[in-house]
Design a protein around this motif. Structure first.
Motif, PDB file in Angstrom:
ATOM      1  N   PRO A   8       2.158  -8.965  11.357  1.00 31.24           N
ATOM      2  CA  PRO A   8       2.021  -7.546  11.041  1.00 31.24           C
ATOM      3  C   PRO A   8       3.268  -7.024  10.320  1.00 31.24           C
ATOM      4  CG  PRO A   8       2.478  -7.858  13.379  1.00 31.24           C
ATOM      5  CD  PRO A   8       2.216  -9.208  12.817  1.00 31.24           C
ATOM      6  N   ALA A   9       3.049  -6.045   9.468  1.00 33.59           N
ATOM      7  CA  ALA A   9       4.171  -5.451   8.735  1.00 33.59           C
ATOM      8  C   ALA A   9       5.119  -4.796   9.725  1.00 33.59           C
ATOM      9  CB  ALA A   9       3.649  -4.422   7.742  1.00 33.59           C
ATOM     10  N   ARG A  11       7.420  -2.130  11.648  1.00 30.02           N
ATOM     11  CA  ARG A  11       6.987  -0.779  12.029  1.00 30.02           C
ATOM     12  C   ARG A  11       7.390   0.264  10.993  1.00 30.02           C
ATOM     13  NH1 ARG A  11       9.143   3.507  14.039  1.00 30.02           N
ATOM     14  NH2 ARG A  11      11.186   2.523  14.225  1.00 30.02           N
ATOM     15  N   ARG A  14       5.272   0.126   7.953  1.00 31.76           N
ATOM     16  CA  ARG A  14       3.954   0.723   8.198  1.00 31.76           C
ATOM     17  C   ARG A  14       4.028   2.244   8.135  1.00 31.76           C
ATOM     18  NH1 ARG A  14       3.936  -2.933  12.541  1.00 31.76           N
ATOM     19  NH2 ARG A  14       3.900  -1.227  14.068  1.00 31.76           N
ATOM     20  N   ALA A  15       5.118   2.795   8.694  1.00 28.83           N
ATOM     21  CA  ALA A  15       5.272   4.244   8.662  1.00 28.83           C
ATOM     22  C   ALA A  15       5.461   4.749   7.230  1.00 28.83           C
ATOM     23  CB  ALA A  15       6.458   4.657   9.531  1.00 28.83           C
ATOM     24  N   LEU A  17       4.347   3.275   4.486  1.00 25.47           N
ATOM     25  CA  LEU A  17       3.053   3.124   3.811  1.00 25.47           C
ATOM     26  C   LEU A  17       2.078   4.213   4.249  1.00 25.47           C
ATOM     27  CD1 LEU A  17       2.716  -0.762   4.029  1.00 25.47           C
ATOM     28  CD2 LEU A  17       2.959   0.585   1.917  1.00 25.47           C
ATOM     29  N   ALA A  18       2.111   4.575   5.527  1.00 23.86           N
ATOM     30  CA  ALA A  18       1.226   5.633   6.019  1.00 23.86           C
ATOM     31  C   ALA A  18       1.579   6.972   5.374  1.00 23.86           C
ATOM     32  CB  ALA A  18       1.332   5.739   7.542  1.00 23.86           C
ATOM     33  N   ASP A  21       0.281   6.868   1.867  1.00 21.54           N
ATOM     34  CA  ASP A  21      -1.170   6.990   1.878  1.00 21.54           C
ATOM     35  C   ASP A  21      -1.592   8.446   2.095  1.00 21.54           C
ATOM     36  OD1 ASP A  21      -3.814   5.630   1.907  1.00 21.54           O
ATOM     37  OD2 ASP A  21      -3.895   6.407   3.956  1.00 21.54           O
ATOM     38  N   PRO A  51       2.167   1.257  -2.960  1.00 24.84           N
ATOM     39  CA  PRO A  51       2.307   0.451  -1.734  1.00 24.84           C
ATOM     40  C   PRO A  51       3.032  -0.875  -1.963  1.00 24.84           C
ATOM     41  CG  PRO A  51       0.018   0.526  -2.465  1.00 24.84           C
ATOM     42  CD  PRO A  51       0.753   1.519  -3.290  1.00 24.84           C
ATOM     43  N   ALA A  55       6.324  -1.828   0.092  1.00 24.14           N
ATOM     44  CA  ALA A  55       6.373  -3.037   0.920  1.00 24.14           C
ATOM     45  C   ALA A  55       7.554  -3.921   0.517  1.00 24.14           C
ATOM     46  CB  ALA A  55       5.055  -3.795   0.792  1.00 24.14           C
ATOM     47  N   TRP A  58      10.844  -2.265   1.840  1.00 21.74           N
ATOM     48  CA  TRP A  58      11.038  -2.254   3.291  1.00 21.74           C
ATOM     49  C   TRP A  58      11.083  -3.661   3.886  1.00 21.74           C
ATOM     50  CZ3 TRP A  58      10.354   2.495   1.379  1.00 21.74           C
ATOM     51  CH2 TRP A  58      10.913   3.560   2.084  1.00 21.74           C
TER      52      TRP A  58
END
Length: 299
Positions: A8-9, A11, A14-15, A17-18, A21, A51, A55, A58
């Motif tokens: 998984p990416a 944390r 992910r934040a 990217l969210a 988004d 994205p 990615a 990060w």
């Protein structure tokens, strides 16, 4: 190995990217920091919603998340606790920017703007996100609304949800609904007054010849038209230019200071430009100009 699951990416990735988004433009802050990770590069040039770019960035480090308010079309209220400081008399009894905001809304008999995207900060503060209006363009301010309330808009950024302080405390998402439009009273309160024309800076009281008067008008116009981010340098340059006339004996320092201060007043309180800063810059510029007088033959 075929069929193996991809890890998984991280944390914070992910934040970030969210946030992208959601429509926010993001850029990396230093790990556990509020400052851009690459201070020698303009953070506004790094902000992105791509994205793949996010990615890739990060993966290099556990960067905190900066959210560029301008391209994200955001206006953010930054409500801070007192941190032990006493409020000024007009806000006596307030212990937090939330208290001040509550008084502002109560005085206008409007609802507290609670129903919008909100983030709790590690220091006990809170960020209220609003969708920035098309016009007017609202920038940054410090205390313009009231004690312990700053704003971030065009030209500013905030630390995004999911980031952490150096001690590991998070910027925690409180409400994930989309940023609401700002209430009308808030737009009105944050709208800078129109720039006055140079004629409103009273030059009639300054007894000088036509050459010096023209020079004063030119520098007043420069100061009043100075764009965001250039006010300090413009004011310093203008004060230096006028200071050379003072040094030549063509103008008194008091008159020069009064005219420069009146021109700078149009910027006070906007994007954290303070009266103290203006006074310091004017004094520095006059000191330099006086030490390098402009000798002019007016005969």
């Amino acid at each position: 190995m075929a069929g193996a699951r991809r890890a998984p990416a991280p944390r914070l990735m992910r934040a970030a990217l969210a946030a992208a988004d959601r429509g926010f433009w993001v850029f990396p802050l230093g790990p556990g920091s509020k400052k851009p990770a690459l201070p020698k590069i303009n953070w506004q040039h790094l902000a992105t919603r791509d994205p793949e770019v996010i990615a890739r960035a990060w993966r290099k480090a556990a960067f905190n998340i900066g959210i560029a308010c301008g391209p994200s079309r955001l206006l953010v209220l930054d409500l801070d606790p007192s941190h032990g400081d006493r409020p000024p008399p007009e806000w006596e009894g307030a212990r937090h920017g939330r208290d001040v905001l509550a008084r502002l809304t109560a005085a206008r008999q409007v609802p507290y703007p609670l129903h919008t995207y909100r983030v709790a900060t590690p220091s006990g503060g809170e960020h209220l996100y609003f969708a920035a209006p098309e016009t007017p363009e609202l920038g940054n301010s410090s205390g313009r609304l009231g004690w312990r309330i700053d704003t971030r808009g065009a030209g500013g950024y905030v630390v995004g949800a999911g980031s952490v302080s150096r001690s590991g405390h998070p910027y925690q998402l409180l409400d994930d609904r989309p940023p609401a439009p700002p209430p009308d009273w808030l737009i009105t309160a944050l709208t800078p007054p129109p720039l006055p024309s140079p004629t409103t800076v009273n030059l009639a009281e300054v007894r000088v010849n036509a050459y010096v008067r023209a020079a004063l008008v030119k520098q007043v116009e420069r100061i009043m038209a100075a764009p965001r981010g250039q006010r300090h340098d413009t004011l310093l340059s203008a004060a230096g230019s006028i200071g050379r006339l003072v040094g030549a004996g063509l103008l008194t320092r008091d008159d020069a200071h009064r005219v420069l201060s009146a021109a700078a007043d149009s910027h006070i309180g906007i994007d954290e430009f303070t009266e103290h800063e203006a006074e310091r810059v004017i004094s520095d510029g006059l000191d330099f100009g006086i030490a390098h007088p402009r000798h002019i033959n007016l005969h």
